[in-house]
Design a protein around this motif. Structure first.
Motif, PDB file in Angstrom:
ATOM      1  N   GLN A  93       4.909   3.582   9.108  1.00 50.64           N
ATOM      2  CA  GLN A  93       6.359   3.429   9.115  1.00 50.64           C
ATOM      3  C   GLN A  93       6.917   3.242  10.517  1.00 50.64           C
ATOM      4  O   GLN A  93       7.791   2.418  10.744  1.00 50.64           O
ATOM      5  CB  GLN A  93       7.004   4.667   8.499  1.00 50.64           C
ATOM      6  CG  GLN A  93       7.253   4.532   7.032  1.00 50.64           C
ATOM      7  CD  GLN A  93       8.317   5.492   6.583  1.00 50.64           C
ATOM      8  OE1 GLN A  93       8.733   6.377   7.314  1.00 50.64           O
ATOM      9  NE2 GLN A  93       8.751   5.323   5.362  1.00 50.64           N
ATOM     10  N   ARG A 103       1.464   4.417  -2.647  1.00 49.97           N
ATOM     11  CA  ARG A 103       1.320   5.813  -2.259  1.00 49.97           C
ATOM     12  C   ARG A 103       2.585   6.598  -2.567  1.00 49.97           C
ATOM     13  O   ARG A 103       2.525   7.763  -2.932  1.00 49.97           O
ATOM     14  CB  ARG A 103       0.973   5.916  -0.768  1.00 49.97           C
ATOM     15  CG  ARG A 103      -0.278   5.130  -0.423  1.00 49.97           C
ATOM     16  CD  ARG A 103      -0.788   5.495   0.937  1.00 49.97           C
ATOM     17  NE  ARG A 103      -1.325   6.852   0.964  1.00 49.97           N
ATOM     18  CZ  ARG A 103      -2.611   7.123   0.871  1.00 49.97           C
ATOM     19  NH1 ARG A 103      -3.497   6.168   0.709  1.00 49.97           N
ATOM     20  NH2 ARG A 103      -3.029   8.362   0.934  1.00 49.97           N
ATOM     21  N   ASP A 126       0.558   7.246   6.620  1.00 50.04           N
ATOM     22  CA  ASP A 126       1.616   6.344   6.154  1.00 50.04           C
ATOM     23  C   ASP A 126       2.840   6.456   7.050  1.00 50.04           C
ATOM     24  O   ASP A 126       3.546   5.482   7.314  1.00 50.04           O
ATOM     25  CB  ASP A 126       2.009   6.686   4.715  1.00 50.04           C
ATOM     26  CG  ASP A 126       0.826   6.553   3.777  1.00 50.04           C
ATOM     27  OD1 ASP A 126       0.026   5.634   3.995  1.00 50.04           O
ATOM     28  OD2 ASP A 126       0.709   7.370   2.850  1.00 50.04           O
ATOM     29  N   LYS A 162       0.833  -1.190   0.000  1.00 49.90           N
ATOM     30  CA  LYS A 162       0.000   0.000   0.000  1.00 49.90           C
ATOM     31  C   LYS A 162       0.875   1.250   0.000  1.00 49.90           C
ATOM     32  O   LYS A 162       0.641   2.201  -0.751  1.00 49.90           O
ATOM     33  CB  LYS A 162      -0.899  -0.021   1.255  1.00 49.90           C
ATOM     34  CG  LYS A 162      -2.356   0.269   0.948  1.00 49.90           C
ATOM     35  CD  LYS A 162      -3.206   0.011   2.159  1.00 49.90           C
ATOM     36  CE  LYS A 162      -3.787   1.297   2.721  1.00 49.90           C
ATOM     37  NZ  LYS A 162      -4.454   1.072   4.012  1.00 49.90           N
ATOM     38  N   MET A 163       1.907   1.164   0.837  1.00 51.48           N
ATOM     39  CA  MET A 163       2.814   2.295   0.963  1.00 51.48           C
ATOM     40  C   MET A 163       3.539   2.553  -0.358  1.00 51.48           C
ATOM     41  O   MET A 163       3.680   3.691  -0.794  1.00 51.48           O
ATOM     42  CB  MET A 163       3.826   2.013   2.069  1.00 51.48           C
ATOM     43  CG  MET A 163       4.825   3.114   2.233  1.00 51.48           C
ATOM     44  SD  MET A 163       4.748   3.927   3.807  1.00 51.48           S
ATOM     45  CE  MET A 163       5.097   2.647   4.941  1.00 51.48           C
ATOM     46  N   PHE A 174       2.178  10.415   0.048  1.00 56.84           N
ATOM     47  CA  PHE A 174       2.624   9.892   1.346  1.00 56.84           C
ATOM     48  C   PHE A 174       2.062  10.778   2.448  1.00 56.84           C
ATOM     49  O   PHE A 174       2.442  11.929   2.590  1.00 56.84           O
ATOM     50  CB  PHE A 174       4.147   9.885   1.363  1.00 56.84           C
ATOM     51  CG  PHE A 174       4.736   9.407   2.652  1.00 56.84           C
ATOM     52  CD1 PHE A 174       4.649   8.075   3.026  1.00 56.84           C
ATOM     53  CD2 PHE A 174       5.396  10.288   3.491  1.00 56.84           C
ATOM     54  CE1 PHE A 174       5.203   7.636   4.208  1.00 56.84           C
ATOM     55  CE2 PHE A 174       5.948   9.853   4.678  1.00 56.84           C
ATOM     56  CZ  PHE A 174       5.862   8.527   5.032  1.00 56.84           C
TER      57      PHE A 174
END
Lengths: 299, 437
Positions: free
Chosen positions: B336, B322, B332, B318-319, B328
């Motif tokens: 992290q 993005r 997000d 998913k990240m 971002f």
């Protein structure tokens, strides 16, 4: 094999053993390399550490020169006295009410030590309360309850995962009401380099200070005698967090000597107070530098 | 895993004196070896092992290779590195799995080494690999040890077999029978901690070994152990012929010299290390990487592997998307932080990065509480704020600070760090985008 039997064994190898070796040993007033190596390995194998070993042997050499020491017996007693002095501390007498908090890294024997201390204080005629402050490790409170039962003392505990500081708070209030004059506080094992866990310990420390001002406060760190030089870092960081008053040195019934306490005595000025010597409830003794040094030098 | 870094630092210091010079004479070699000796001793490597090691390295350093070399310092680094690697075993060895299930793993060791915790970790790891492990409680001596194993088992989602405090051999046998009957393909036997000089208890282990014939007998050793590690490991190995060693508590700041000693005197491989209190805090032991780490060369391979294992694939995908779309958001950013925490904290990650060793960053310096604070701050933002951080002006900042119990400065610091990370992510975009940290 003790140091002198080792030396004796070494000496036997030569024909004109004693006079030859002794001559060689003390010519020029310094220890021969061989003799020096022998002493060094005895100290190193006891976890005294390279630097402390060096400084002990340096002092020994100095004294040998200064006092014109000639016989092995004299060397032995000189070494003994140098090492004894390193560990000889003036320790304040207990006053009551007394609160002892026990801290240390994981698996050193905190819970067991508390059981033994509870038994000891009870035998001395005190009323003892144990606070189960290790709310983290699985079944820690169960383990401590068994020790409390064995010692025949009361325990205050909460569920696993509870706030340790709140257990301690409860224990203090409860001891005040019921008139116990010794409170022993167990804490979860924590590695000294974990900031969060050390903060938690500080918090418990503050709670005791705030809620039991009239009590004498003592914080002990439990050290496993099997531990090597890392024990210095343990004492240093725990001392930084909560002011350590003394060491309980456990597992001395094995083959480890716990020699790292020499370096700790020098660097942190924290004395050893008790030694743990077995798994039964009476296996705790007041630390004796005399016996301790003896066991290192004489094996 | 901050292990050995201090030893690495010490040796680096020694070598920095050499690398700056063209040639080495015998005196310099002697001085170098003296410092290496002290470093190893202070790291708790057994003094006899150190003696042999120094003799070997000195001999090699004096030999021809060194005079032919252009930079003798580097040559010594190589010799020390090679010898350390050899000392620790030249390759990683895996857990033995029996072709005729169940695989039986017997744990043993001194009191407080971390056997019970390790049983849970091993079980969880094997379960993750598709095995079906059964934990068998054979510590009948320590108060509440069986309860502890039950809790550990429960937390790891594992079945625990116990028969109270009946004879250990009987419990072990029944545990194995239970496994056979109910389709458990791995049996992990937790035994009581005991002193290697306690004959009665050592005999008990020998009896268990005879009765269930374990596939693996793993000696669990505290990484902080000093000179006595050699005596302990030798005794257990002589009595039980252990198949391997597990080092625990490597997440402390110990230099872990015991690892070298044990390997040297038993010849048995170190198979795993415990690196924390969580059930997933278990790593294979890679001797060659460890030697590299001792010399301060970093351990990027471990880091990448650890990242892959612990990062949530879904979240990462998913990240990635993005990042590609350059959207971002603060959400997000939050993800992290979570990932970083799973990997053992900032300190652990930093230690494994090459060149980071010299900054000596450890968990002590980077407060993980700060990460929790950051999380609290982001959680105090509205969805809109998290998507579009540019709308967070002073009154919003004040509200967020209040909501999260943080100061305005902390909110500002977070937003600044987020902006920086966003920049970094943009640059990272063309770079496959797998590993932002």
């Amino acid at each position: 094999m003790g140091i002198f039997s080792k030396i004796k064994a070494a000496i036997k190898k030569t024909a004109d053993a004693i006079s030859y070796k002794l001559n060689k040993l003390f010519t020029g007033g310094v220890l021969s390399d061989e003799f020096y190596d022998e002493l060094e390995s005895i100290l190193l194998s006891s976890d005294i550490g390279a630097e402390t070993t060096d400084s002990i042997l340096e002092s020994l050499k100095e004294q040998i020169d200064k006092k014109h020491i000639r016989t092995t017996d004299e060397v032995k007693s000189e070494l003994h006295s140098i090492m004894f002095d390193l560990l000889d501390f003036e320790v304040p007498e207990y006053e009551y009410p007394l609160v002892i908090m026990i801290a240390g890294v994981n698996g050193v024997g905190k819970t067991t030590s508390i059981g033994k201390l509870a038994n000891m204080f009870k035998k001395q005629g005190h009323k003892v309360l144990i606070a189960a402050g290790d709310t983290f490790r699985a079944a820690a409170a169960d383990q401590l309850t068994i020790w409390a039962d064995r010692a025949g003392v009361r325990i205050v505990k909460q569920h696993e995962g509870a706030d340790a500081a709140s257990v301690v708070f409860d224990a203090i209030q409860s001891a005040k009401t019921k008139g116990e004059d010794v409170i022993l506080i167990d804490t979860a094992g924590r590695l000294h380099n974990k900031v969060n866990l050390m903060e938690e310990l500080k918090k418990i420390n503050r709670i005791i200070d705030k809620n039991f001002e009239q009590a004498m406060r003592v914080n002990y760190i439990v050290l496993d005698a099997t531990t090597g030089q890392n024990a210095i870092s343990q004492v240093s960081l725990f001392n930084e967090a909560i002011d350590i008053d003394g060491i309980i040195l456990t597992k001395l019934d094995g083959t480890a000597k716990g020699g790292v306490v020499f370096a700790i005595a020098g660097e942190e000025e924290v004395p050893v107070i008790y030694v743990g010597t077995g798994e039964s409830i009476d296996d705790i003794e007041r630390f004796s530098p005399e016996i301790f040094v003896d066991s290192i030098i004489n094996g | 895993m901050a292990t050995f870094s201090s030893l690495g630092e010490k040796l680096k210091h020694v070598f920095s004196k050499i690398t700056s010079r063209g040639k080495l004479d015998e005196y310099e070699i002697k001085q170098t070896m003296r410092e290496i000796r002290i470093a190893l001793l202070e790291a708790d490597v057994n003094f006899n092992v150190v003696k042999d090691f120094i003799a070997k390295v000195s001999e090699k350093a004096k030999g021809e290779e060194i005079t032919k070399s252009i930079t003798p310092g580097q040559q010594i680094v190589k010799i020390v590195n090679d010898e350390l690697t050899e000392l620790m075993g030249s390759r990683n060895s895996k857990l033995e799995i029996s072709s005729n299930p169940p695989t039986i793993i017997m744990m043993c060791g001194l009191q407080g080494a971390g056997k019970t915790t390790m049983c849970g970790k091993l079980g969880a790891m094997l379960k993750k690999q598709g095995k079906n492990p059964l934990l068998v409680a054979c510590d009948i001596y320590r108060p509440a040890a069986i309860d502890q194993l039950k809790v550990v088992g429960k937390n790891a989602g594992l079945t625990v077999f116990e028969r109270g405090t009946q004879k250990v051999v009987k419990t072990a046998e029944q545990g194995v029978a239970e496994a056979k009957k109910n389709g458990f393909d791995v049996v992990i036997i937790d035994t009581a901690g005991r002193l290697h000089i306690n004959e009665e208890l050592m005999n008990e282990l020998i009896d268990v070994k005879k009765a269930v014939k374990p596939t693996e007998i793993l000696l669990t050793v505290d990484a902080m152990t000093g000179q006595d590690a050699v005596t302990v490991a030798t005794s257990f190995n002589e009595k039980l012929d252990i198949s391997g060693v597990i080092l625990t508590k490597l997440d402390g700041d110990t230099r872990g010299g015991a690892a070298l000693s044990i390997r040297q005197v038993t010849g048995k491989p170190i198979k795993f290390c415990g690196t924390g209190e969580k059930v997933g805090d278990l790593e294979p032991f890679y001797p060659d990487r460890m030697a590299g780490r001792i010399l301060g060369m970093g351990d990027i391979v471990s880091l990448v592997e650890k990242a892959q294992e612990n990062m949530d694939e879904e979240a990462m995908k998913k990240m990635e998307k993005r990042v590609k779309n350059a959207t971002f958001t603060l959400d997000d950013f939050l993800v992290q932080f979570e990932q970083l925490k799973k990997m053992g904290g900032v300190g652990a990650v930093m230690q494994m990065m090459p060149g980071m060793g010299k900054f000596n960053i450890s968990d002590k310096d980077i407060d993980e509480k700060k990460i929790d604070r950051f999380k609290a701050i982001i959680c105090s933002m509205t969805m809109e704020e998290r998507e579009h951080c540019e709308i967070i002006k002073s009154s919003r900042r004040q509200r967020i600070a209040k909501g999260s119990g943080a100061t305005i400065q902390e909110v500002n610091a977070l937003l600044k760090q987020y902006e920086q990370t966003k920049e970094m992510m943009k640059r990272f975009k063309n770079n496959k985008g797998r590993f932002p940290f």
